[in-house]
Design a protein around this motif. Structure first.
Motif, PDB file in Angstrom:
ATOM      1  N   GLY A   1      14.679  16.411  -2.572  1.00  0.00           N
ATOM      2  CA  GLY A   1      14.321  16.847  -3.886  1.00  0.00           C
ATOM      3  C   GLY A   1      14.012  15.649  -4.856  1.00  0.00           C
ATOM      4  O   GLY A   1      13.816  14.480  -4.477  1.00  0.00           O
ATOM      5  N   LEU A   2      13.783  15.774  -6.114  1.00  0.00           N
ATOM      6  CA  LEU A   2      13.342  14.552  -7.129  1.00  0.00           C
ATOM      7  C   LEU A   2      14.336  13.792  -7.358  1.00  0.00           C
ATOM      8  O   LEU A   2      13.918  12.595  -7.433  1.00  0.00           O
ATOM      9  CB  LEU A   2      13.074  15.406  -8.495  1.00  0.00           C
ATOM     10  N   ALA A   3      15.498  14.124  -7.374  1.00  0.00           N
ATOM     11  CA  ALA A   3      16.631  12.984  -7.503  1.00  0.00           C
ATOM     12  C   ALA A   3      16.521  12.375  -6.093  1.00  0.00           C
ATOM     13  O   ALA A   3      16.679  10.854  -6.445  1.00  0.00           O
ATOM     14  CB  ALA A   3      18.075  13.814  -7.450  1.00  0.00           C
ATOM     15  N   GLY A   4      16.364  12.564  -4.973  1.00  0.00           N
ATOM     16  CA  GLY A   4      16.155  11.902  -3.903  1.00  0.00           C
ATOM     17  C   GLY A   4      15.034  11.038  -3.969  1.00  0.00           C
ATOM     18  O   GLY A   4      15.036   9.772  -3.465  1.00  0.00           O
ATOM     19  N   ILE A   5      13.668  11.478  -4.347  1.00  0.00           N
ATOM     20  CA  ILE A   5      12.602  10.588  -4.652  1.00  0.00           C
ATOM     21  C   ILE A   5      12.880   9.557  -5.554  1.00  0.00           C
ATOM     22  O   ILE A   5      12.475   8.265  -5.162  1.00  0.00           O
ATOM     23  CB  ILE A   5      11.589  11.558  -5.192  1.00  0.00           C
ATOM     24  N   ALA A   6      13.690   9.863  -6.568  1.00  0.00           N
ATOM     25  CA  ALA A   6      13.826   8.629  -7.687  1.00  0.00           C
ATOM     26  C   ALA A   6      14.800   7.463  -6.825  1.00  0.00           C
ATOM     27  O   ALA A   6      14.371   6.460  -7.104  1.00  0.00           O
ATOM     28  CB  ALA A   6      14.750   9.292  -8.733  1.00  0.00           C
ATOM     29  N   ALA A   7      15.811   8.014  -6.148  1.00  0.00           N
ATOM     30  CA  ALA A   7      16.476   7.022  -5.470  1.00  0.00           C
ATOM     31  C   ALA A   7      15.671   6.131  -4.508  1.00  0.00           C
ATOM     32  O   ALA A   7      15.834   4.870  -4.372  1.00  0.00           O
ATOM     33  CB  ALA A   7      17.689   7.634  -4.773  1.00  0.00           C
ATOM     34  N   ASP A   8      14.800   6.958  -3.698  1.00  0.00           N
ATOM     35  CA  ASP A   8      14.139   6.149  -2.604  1.00  0.00           C
ATOM     36  C   ASP A   8      13.317   5.194  -3.180  1.00  0.00           C
ATOM     37  O   ASP A   8      13.140   3.998  -2.900  1.00  0.00           O
ATOM     38  CB  ASP A   8      13.140   7.337  -1.983  1.00  0.00           C
TER      39      ASP A   8
ATOM     40  N   LEU B   1       0.715  -1.189  -0.101  1.00  0.00           N
ATOM     41  CA  LEU B   1      -0.027  -0.161  -0.033  1.00  0.00           C
ATOM     42  C   LEU B   1       1.068   1.462  -0.160  1.00  0.00           C
ATOM     43  O   LEU B   1       1.697   1.410   0.901  1.00  0.00           O
ATOM     44  CB  LEU B   1      -0.944  -0.020   1.005  1.00  0.00           C
ATOM     45  N   ILE B   2       0.733   2.147  -1.055  1.00  0.00           N
ATOM     46  CA  ILE B   2       1.598   3.396  -1.065  1.00  0.00           C
ATOM     47  C   ILE B   2       0.461   4.435  -0.484  1.00  0.00           C
ATOM     48  O   ILE B   2      -0.623   4.612  -1.260  1.00  0.00           O
ATOM     49  CB  ILE B   2       1.943   3.666  -2.618  1.00  0.00           C
ATOM     50  N   VAL B   3       0.746   5.324   0.287  1.00  0.00           N
ATOM     51  CA  VAL B   3       0.120   6.588   0.576  1.00  0.00           C
ATOM     52  C   VAL B   3       0.573   7.838   0.344  1.00  0.00           C
ATOM     53  O   VAL B   3       1.643   8.253   0.532  1.00  0.00           O
ATOM     54  CB  VAL B   3      -0.116   6.396   2.105  1.00  0.00           C
ATOM     55  N   GLY B   4      -0.251   8.319  -0.839  1.00  0.00           N
ATOM     56  CA  GLY B   4       0.170   9.388  -1.431  1.00  0.00           C
ATOM     57  C   GLY B   4       0.685   9.509  -2.984  1.00  0.00           C
ATOM     58  O   GLY B   4       1.299   8.540  -3.192  1.00  0.00           O
ATOM     59  N   ALA B   5       0.000  10.394  -3.609  1.00  0.00           N
ATOM     60  CA  ALA B   5       0.249  10.124  -5.130  1.00  0.00           C
ATOM     61  C   ALA B   5       0.802  11.334  -5.692  1.00  0.00           C
ATOM     62  O   ALA B   5       0.523  11.761  -6.677  1.00  0.00           O
ATOM     63  CB  ALA B   5      -1.154   9.870  -5.920  1.00  0.00           C
ATOM     64  N   GLY B   6       1.834  11.937  -4.820  1.00  0.00           N
ATOM     65  CA  GLY B   6       2.726  12.694  -5.550  1.00  0.00           C
ATOM     66  C   GLY B   6       3.863  12.143  -6.321  1.00  0.00           C
ATOM     67  O   GLY B   6       3.724  10.779  -6.599  1.00  0.00           O
ATOM     68  N   PRO B   7       4.883  12.886  -6.804  1.00  0.00           N
ATOM     69  CA  PRO B   7       5.945  12.189  -7.308  1.00  0.00           C
ATOM     70  C   PRO B   7       6.505  11.077  -6.823  1.00  0.00           C
ATOM     71  O   PRO B   7       6.804  10.034  -7.344  1.00  0.00           O
ATOM     72  CB  PRO B   7       7.065  13.304  -7.407  1.00  0.00           C
ATOM     73  N   ALA B   8       6.621  11.107  -5.221  1.00  0.00           N
ATOM     74  CA  ALA B   8       7.314  10.012  -4.497  1.00  0.00           C
ATOM     75  C   ALA B   8       6.467   8.652  -4.627  1.00  0.00           C
ATOM     76  O   ALA B   8       7.049   7.511  -5.055  1.00  0.00           O
ATOM     77  CB  ALA B   8       7.561  10.349  -3.223  1.00  0.00           C
ATOM     78  N   GLY B   9       5.147   8.864  -4.465  1.00  0.00           N
ATOM     79  CA  GLY B   9       4.143   7.633  -4.703  1.00  0.00           C
ATOM     80  C   GLY B   9       4.168   7.327  -6.112  1.00  0.00           C
ATOM     81  O   GLY B   9       4.225   5.972  -6.525  1.00  0.00           O
ATOM     82  N   LEU B  10       3.992   7.971  -7.077  1.00  0.00           N
ATOM     83  CA  LEU B  10       4.172   7.725  -8.289  1.00  0.00           C
ATOM     84  C   LEU B  10       5.356   6.796  -8.782  1.00  0.00           C
ATOM     85  O   LEU B  10       5.331   5.739  -9.661  1.00  0.00           O
ATOM     86  CB  LEU B  10       3.966   8.816  -9.295  1.00  0.00           C
ATOM     87  N   ALA B  11       6.377   7.459  -8.461  1.00  0.00           N
ATOM     88  CA  ALA B  11       7.775   6.839  -8.814  1.00  0.00           C
ATOM     89  C   ALA B  11       7.749   5.502  -8.338  1.00  0.00           C
ATOM     90  O   ALA B  11       8.479   4.398  -8.963  1.00  0.00           O
ATOM     91  CB  ALA B  11       8.851   7.602  -8.193  1.00  0.00           C
ATOM     92  N   THR B  12       7.309   5.346  -6.899  1.00  0.00           N
ATOM     93  CA  THR B  12       7.645   4.148  -6.405  1.00  0.00           C
ATOM     94  C   THR B  12       6.548   2.933  -6.965  1.00  0.00           C
ATOM     95  O   THR B  12       7.029   1.693  -7.145  1.00  0.00           O
ATOM     96  CB  THR B  12       7.024   4.200  -4.791  1.00  0.00           C
TER      97      THR B  12
ATOM     98  N   CYS C   1       9.629   4.631   3.737  1.00  0.00           N
ATOM     99  CA  CYS C   1       9.326   6.244   2.892  1.00  0.00           C
ATOM    100  C   CYS C   1       9.877   6.633   1.938  1.00  0.00           C
ATOM    101  O   CYS C   1      11.032   6.346   1.817  1.00  0.00           O
ATOM    102  CB  CYS C   1       9.406   7.161   4.262  1.00  0.00           C
ATOM    103  N   ALA C   2       9.148   7.288   1.190  1.00  0.00           N
ATOM    104  CA  ALA C   2       9.594   7.904  -0.114  1.00  0.00           C
ATOM    105  C   ALA C   2       9.511   9.431  -0.248  1.00  0.00           C
ATOM    106  O   ALA C   2       8.460   9.671   0.150  1.00  0.00           O
ATOM    107  CB  ALA C   2       8.986   7.117  -1.421  1.00  0.00           C
ATOM    108  N   GLY C   3      10.655  10.056  -0.638  1.00  0.00           N
ATOM    109  CA  GLY C   3      10.351  11.382  -0.695  1.00  0.00           C
ATOM    110  C   GLY C   3      10.504  12.210   0.691  1.00  0.00           C
ATOM    111  O   GLY C   3       9.880  13.334   0.756  1.00  0.00           O
ATOM    112  N   LEU C   4      11.065  11.697   1.946  1.00  0.00           N
ATOM    113  CA  LEU C   4      11.100  12.447   2.953  1.00  0.00           C
ATOM    114  C   LEU C   4      12.435  12.742   3.264  1.00  0.00           C
ATOM    115  O   LEU C   4      12.727  12.943   4.446  1.00  0.00           O
ATOM    116  CB  LEU C   4      10.261  11.419   4.140  1.00  0.00           C
TER     117      LEU C   4
END
Length: 382
Positions: free
Chosen positions: A358-365, A7-18, A351-354
């Motif tokens: 930024g966006l590079a960190g989101i992609a890595a997470d 279950l992914i909570v949140g459909a911002g860039p981090a949720g979408l990338a995951t 957790c993704a994007g915390l």
């Protein structure tokens, strides 16, 4: 009761990338989002003139590049279009208007038990999931500081997330509180639209150009950060001169080290510094109190304003709904562990994007989380 693997909570860039990274491994997931669209912060709560502050090569989500003809610094509308294309490419179907109320780890069943509110149908939805990904963002709730007398202010008081443009404030006295990228850019936008603009700068900040930051991020792949910082500060001093007489002081630590230690970004100048030097934008110190439309600063100066914009950032709300998350998040809803080990908790919690990267960190997470879930599932089936 819906039984899901992830279950992914949140459909911002981090949720979408995951979600995209999980789908590359054919791992089933459900993604829930409290708003009625994905990336609501970018769509609804970003000012008109916003462009991504970092060059596009540092702002891609996994498995999909920007179009070749995209500009180096992506404007807001193009970024939102990129996210829409991303959702379509990976066939991501968030359950919108679904707000997670609580999630607890069930020790007997060894799974997460999640209660959510379906705002469209006004019903309660329950999920159990083996893995839980917190992707609800660092920018989930507005942060407005408590200032004595603020409630007595008769003019507009807005958070930067509600600010779109300065056109309705032409000729008015405007105060921007906060000197990060949003505050400095909003001050510029207000002044450009003819408002008499002041900005509160309390703490030391690094002012850079976007080209310098791009250079710094490129060099940081090869050189030690303290060396990169020396180069950046020397270059910035050449470009901007000594800004201390205008009320802008540099921190002792360099910009790349400040970013890696605290997550605070350098201010990328969009023209604000030039207007400060010309006296068009005034720099003020800390506010001591507000009495009606008069703002009193700690230096005893008193000035009357028509509008106050709080560019004072956001806070994470994950720790409000996430129970049993103390292996991963602190009381502020941000990771306990230092980057780059911040993305994983215990019992299948991620957790993704915390990580304030930024966006590079989101992609890595997102990549780390999907790889880890894949290996855990692989080990279970062995």
């Amino acid at each position: 009761m819906e039984n899901v693997v992830v279950l992914i909570v949140g459909a911002g860039p981090a949720g979408l990338a995951t979600a995209a990274c999980l789908s590359q491994f054919s791992i089933p997931y459900v993604i829930v989002e409290r708003e009625s669209c994905n990336a609501s912060l970018w769509r609804n709560r970003a000012y008109d003139r916003l462009k991504l502050h970092l060059a596009k090569e540092f702002c891609e989500l996994p498995h999909m590049s920007y179009p070749l003809d995209a500009p180096t610094y992506i404007p807001k509308t193009l970024f939102v279009k990129y996210l829409d294309d991303y959702v379509e490419r990976f066939n991501i179907q968030p359950k919108y208007l679904t707000s997670v109320e609580s999630s607890t780890f069930d020790n007997d069943e060894k799974c997460w038990s999640i209660v959510a509110h379906d705002k469209a149908k006004s019903t309660i939805v329950r999920f159990t999931s083996k893995f839980l990904v917190v992707a609800s963002g660092e920018n989930s709730a507005e942060n407005i500081p408590m200032i004595p007398g603020l409630q007595s202010f008769p003019g507009d008081v807005i958070h930067s997330s509600s600010y779109k443009s300065g056109k309705s404030y032409s000729g008015m006295n405007a105060l921007v509180v906060g000197s990060g990228n949003s505050g400095m850019e909003i001050a510029y936008d207000l002044a450009a639209h003819g408002a008499n603009t002041s900005v509160v700068i309390r703490s030391p900040i690094h002012v850079m150009t976007k080209e310098l930051i791009r250079l710094g991020m490129t060099l940081a792949r090869r050189l030690p950060l303290n060396l990169v910082d020396k180069l950046l500060v020397m270059a910035a001093n050449l470009i901007f001169g000594d800004l201390s007489r205008y009320g802008i002081r540099r921190p002792k630590m360099g910009p790349m080290i400040v970013k890696s230690k605290t997550g605070r970004s350098a201010v990328i100048d969009v023209g604000t510094v030039g207007l400060i030097k010309k006296g068009i934008i005034k720099v003020q110190g800390s506010i001591s109190k507000i009495m009606g439309d008069i703002v009193e600063f700690q230096c005893s100066k008193k000035i009357s304003f028509d509008v106050i914009v709080f560019a004072t950032g956001y806070k994470s709300t994950a720790n409000i709904w996430l129970k049993n998350g103390e292996s991963m998040l602190n009381g502020n809803g941000l990771p306990i562990k230092e980057y780059p080990n911040h993305w994983k908790g215990e019992n299948g919690l991620y957790c993704a994007g915390l990580g304030r990267r930024g966006l590079a960190g989101i992609a890595a997470d997102a990549k780390n989380i999907a790889n880890d879930i894949k290996s855990v599932i692989g080990a279970m089936s062995d």
